[in-house]
Motif scaffolding. Structure first.
Motif, short mmCIF file in Angstrom:
data_model
loop_
_atom_site.label_atom_id
_atom_site.label_comp_id
_atom_site.label_asym_id
_atom_site.label_seq_id
_atom_site.Cartn_x
_atom_site.Cartn_y
_atom_site.Cartn_z
N LEU A 61 43.56 58.65 12.37
CA LEU A 61 43.28 58.61 13.80
C LEU A 61 43.64 57.26 14.39
O LEU A 61 44.30 57.18 15.43
CB LEU A 61 41.79 58.92 14.06
N ALA A 62 43.24 56.18 13.72
CA ALA A 62 43.54 54.83 14.22
C ALA A 62 45.04 54.60 14.34
O ALA A 62 45.52 54.04 15.34
CB ALA A 62 42.91 53.77 13.30
N LEU A 63 45.79 55.04 13.35
CA LEU A 63 47.24 54.83 13.40
C LEU A 63 47.92 55.75 14.41
O LEU A 63 48.92 55.37 15.02
CB LEU A 63 47.84 54.98 12.00
N ASP A 64 47.37 56.93 14.63
CA ASP A 64 47.91 57.80 15.67
C ASP A 64 47.67 57.17 17.05
O ASP A 64 48.57 57.16 17.90
CB ASP A 64 47.27 59.19 15.60
N ILE A 65 46.49 56.64 17.26
CA ILE A 65 46.20 55.93 18.52
C ILE A 65 47.14 54.75 18.66
O ILE A 65 47.72 54.52 19.74
CB ILE A 65 44.72 55.49 18.56
N ALA A 66 47.33 53.99 17.59
CA ALA A 66 48.23 52.84 17.62
C ALA A 66 49.65 53.26 17.97
O ALA A 66 50.35 52.58 18.73
CB ALA A 66 48.21 52.11 16.28
N ALA A 67 50.09 54.39 17.44
CA ALA A 67 51.43 54.90 17.75
C ALA A 67 51.56 55.19 19.25
O ALA A 67 52.57 54.86 19.87
CB ALA A 67 51.73 56.15 16.93
N PRO A 84 53.67 50.66 27.00
CA PRO A 84 53.73 50.25 25.59
C PRO A 84 53.15 48.85 25.42
O PRO A 84 53.42 47.96 26.23
CB PRO A 84 55.22 50.29 25.26
N ALA A 85 52.34 48.69 24.39
CA ALA A 85 51.66 47.40 24.16
C ALA A 85 51.53 47.14 22.67
O ALA A 85 51.70 48.03 21.85
CB ALA A 85 50.28 47.43 24.81
N ASN A 86 51.23 45.90 22.34
CA ASN A 86 50.97 45.51 20.96
C ASN A 86 49.58 45.97 20.53
O ASN A 86 48.69 46.12 21.37
CB ASN A 86 51.08 44.00 20.79
N VAL A 87 49.41 46.15 19.23
CA VAL A 87 48.14 46.59 18.65
C VAL A 87 47.78 45.67 17.50
O VAL A 87 48.64 45.34 16.68
CB VAL A 87 48.24 48.05 18.14
N ALA A 111 56.53 49.88 14.92
CA ALA A 111 55.99 48.88 13.98
C ALA A 111 56.22 47.46 14.45
O ALA A 111 55.49 46.55 14.05
CB ALA A 111 56.59 49.09 12.59
N SER A 112 57.19 47.24 15.33
CA SER A 112 57.43 45.88 15.84
C SER A 112 56.33 45.44 16.80
O SER A 112 56.21 44.26 17.11
CB SER A 112 58.79 45.79 16.53
#
Length: 142
Positions: A61-67, A84-87, A111-112
Protein backbone atom coordinates in the motif's frame (compact mmCIF):
# COMPACT_ATOMS: atom_id res chain seq x y z
CA UNK A 1 6.54 17.03 55.21
CA UNK A 2 9.69 15.60 53.50
CA UNK A 3 10.30 16.33 49.83
CA UNK A 4 10.03 13.47 47.33
CA UNK A 5 13.35 14.56 45.85
CA UNK A 6 16.67 15.04 47.53
CA UNK A 7 17.50 17.90 45.15
CA UNK A 8 16.83 21.50 46.13
CA UNK A 9 13.88 23.14 44.36
CA UNK A 10 16.16 25.42 42.29
CA UNK A 11 17.94 22.38 40.78
CA UNK A 12 14.63 20.73 39.91
CA UNK A 13 13.58 23.84 37.99
CA UNK A 14 16.84 23.77 36.04
CA UNK A 15 16.14 20.20 34.91
CA UNK A 16 12.85 21.29 33.36
CA UNK A 17 14.19 24.04 31.13
CA UNK A 18 12.46 25.05 27.88
CA UNK A 19 15.31 23.30 26.04
CA UNK A 20 13.97 19.92 27.15
CA UNK A 21 10.48 20.32 25.68
CA UNK A 22 8.14 22.77 24.02
CA UNK A 23 4.60 23.44 25.19
CA UNK A 24 2.14 25.26 22.98
CA UNK A 25 -1.15 26.58 24.29
CA UNK A 26 -3.78 25.53 21.75
CA UNK A 27 -5.63 28.82 22.28
CA UNK A 28 -2.57 30.46 20.67
CA UNK A 29 -2.72 28.26 17.55
CA UNK A 30 -4.57 29.70 14.55
CA UNK A 31 -6.48 26.85 12.84
CA UNK A 32 -5.61 26.15 9.20
CA UNK A 33 -7.17 23.96 6.56
CA UNK A 34 -4.90 21.08 5.55
CA UNK A 35 -3.50 20.74 2.05
CA UNK A 36 -4.11 17.33 0.52
CA UNK A 37 -2.14 15.00 -1.74
CA UNK A 38 -5.19 12.72 -1.92
CA UNK A 39 -8.27 14.64 -0.81
CA UNK A 40 -9.57 13.39 2.52
CA UNK A 41 -6.98 10.61 2.76
CA UNK A 42 -3.37 11.83 2.71
CA UNK A 43 -2.40 15.30 3.93
CA UNK A 44 0.44 17.09 2.15
CA UNK A 45 3.62 17.69 4.15
CA UNK A 46 2.63 15.47 7.08
CA UNK A 47 4.08 12.23 8.32
CA UNK A 48 1.71 9.39 7.48
CA UNK A 49 1.99 6.06 9.28
CA UNK A 50 0.53 2.82 7.98
CA UNK A 51 -0.02 0.35 10.81
CA UNK A 52 -1.36 -3.17 10.81
CA UNK A 53 -0.73 -6.82 11.45
CA UNK A 54 2.13 -8.60 9.64
CA UNK A 55 1.60 -9.66 6.03
CA UNK A 56 -1.49 -7.48 5.47
CA UNK A 57 -0.05 -5.38 2.62
CA UNK A 58 1.25 -2.31 4.44
CA UNK A 59 4.42 -2.05 2.33
CA UNK A 60 2.50 -2.73 -0.87
CA UNK A 61 0.00 0.00 0.00
CA UNK A 62 2.77 2.46 0.94
CA UNK A 63 4.60 1.88 -2.33
CA UNK A 64 1.40 2.15 -4.37
CA UNK A 65 0.69 5.50 -2.70
CA UNK A 66 4.30 6.53 -3.38
CA UNK A 67 3.88 5.60 -7.05
CA UNK A 68 0.80 7.83 -7.30
CA UNK A 69 2.59 10.72 -5.60
CA UNK A 70 5.77 10.44 -7.68
CA UNK A 71 3.88 10.23 -10.99
CA UNK A 72 0.76 12.30 -10.26
CA UNK A 73 -1.54 9.57 -11.58
CA UNK A 74 -5.24 9.34 -10.73
CA UNK A 75 -5.99 7.97 -7.25
CA UNK A 76 -7.72 4.57 -6.82
CA UNK A 77 -11.07 6.25 -6.11
CA UNK A 78 -10.89 8.10 -9.44
CA UNK A 79 -10.05 11.49 -7.96
CA UNK A 80 -7.46 13.65 -9.70
CA UNK A 81 -3.83 12.91 -8.91
CA UNK A 82 -1.56 15.39 -7.21
CA UNK A 83 1.29 17.24 -8.89
CA UNK A 84 4.19 14.76 -9.10
CA UNK A 85 6.32 15.09 -5.97
CA UNK A 86 9.17 13.46 -4.10
CA UNK A 87 8.48 10.86 -1.40
CA UNK A 88 10.51 10.01 1.71
CA UNK A 89 10.12 6.38 2.74
CA UNK A 90 10.99 5.06 6.19
CA UNK A 91 11.26 1.29 6.26
CA UNK A 92 12.75 -0.90 8.94
CA UNK A 93 11.96 -4.31 7.49
CA UNK A 94 12.29 -4.31 3.71
CA UNK A 95 15.62 -4.28 1.87
CA UNK A 96 16.02 -1.41 -0.60
CA UNK A 97 17.72 -3.44 -3.36
CA UNK A 98 15.76 -6.68 -3.17
CA UNK A 99 12.31 -5.44 -2.14
CA UNK A 100 11.61 -1.69 -2.21
CA UNK A 101 13.28 -0.76 -5.51
CA UNK A 102 11.76 -3.67 -7.51
CA UNK A 103 8.31 -3.01 -6.02
CA UNK A 104 8.31 0.74 -6.80
CA UNK A 105 9.27 -0.09 -10.39
CA UNK A 106 6.57 -2.80 -10.57
CA UNK A 107 3.86 -0.27 -9.66
CA UNK A 108 5.37 2.17 -12.19
CA UNK A 109 6.44 4.75 -9.63
CA UNK A 110 9.15 7.26 -10.47
CA UNK A 111 12.17 5.94 -8.54
CA UNK A 112 14.04 9.20 -9.22
CA UNK A 113 11.53 10.94 -6.93
CA UNK A 114 11.69 8.31 -4.18
CA UNK A 115 14.09 8.61 -1.23
CA UNK A 116 14.65 6.13 1.61
CA UNK A 117 15.99 7.34 4.94
CA UNK A 118 18.39 4.52 5.69
CA UNK A 119 20.62 5.96 8.39
CA UNK A 120 20.74 8.81 10.89
CA UNK A 121 24.26 9.41 12.19
CA UNK A 122 24.83 10.76 15.67
CA UNK A 123 21.30 10.09 16.86
CA UNK A 124 21.34 9.98 20.65
CA UNK A 125 17.82 8.67 21.23
CA UNK A 126 14.64 10.55 21.93
CA UNK A 127 12.38 11.86 19.19
CA UNK A 128 13.74 11.60 15.69
CA UNK A 129 11.03 13.90 14.27
CA UNK A 130 13.62 16.62 13.60
CA UNK A 131 15.74 14.19 11.55
CA UNK A 132 12.73 13.12 9.47
CA UNK A 133 11.66 16.73 9.00
CA UNK A 134 15.19 17.66 7.83
CA UNK A 135 15.26 14.73 5.42
CA UNK A 136 11.81 15.64 4.11
CA UNK A 137 12.75 19.29 3.63
CA UNK A 138 16.12 18.57 2.02
CA UNK A 139 14.61 16.26 -0.61
CA UNK A 140 11.54 18.39 -1.30
CA UNK A 141 9.29 15.47 -0.37
CA UNK A 142 5.54 15.87 -0.24
Amino acid sequence: MPSESSQPESELKTELTPRAYLLTRLADVEPERPLWLWLGHIPKGKIVLIDGDPATGKSTLALDIAAHVTTGTVWPDGSAGCDPANVLLLTAEDGLADTVSPRIRAVQGDASKMFALSEVQGWQGGSDYAHRRTATDSTGCA
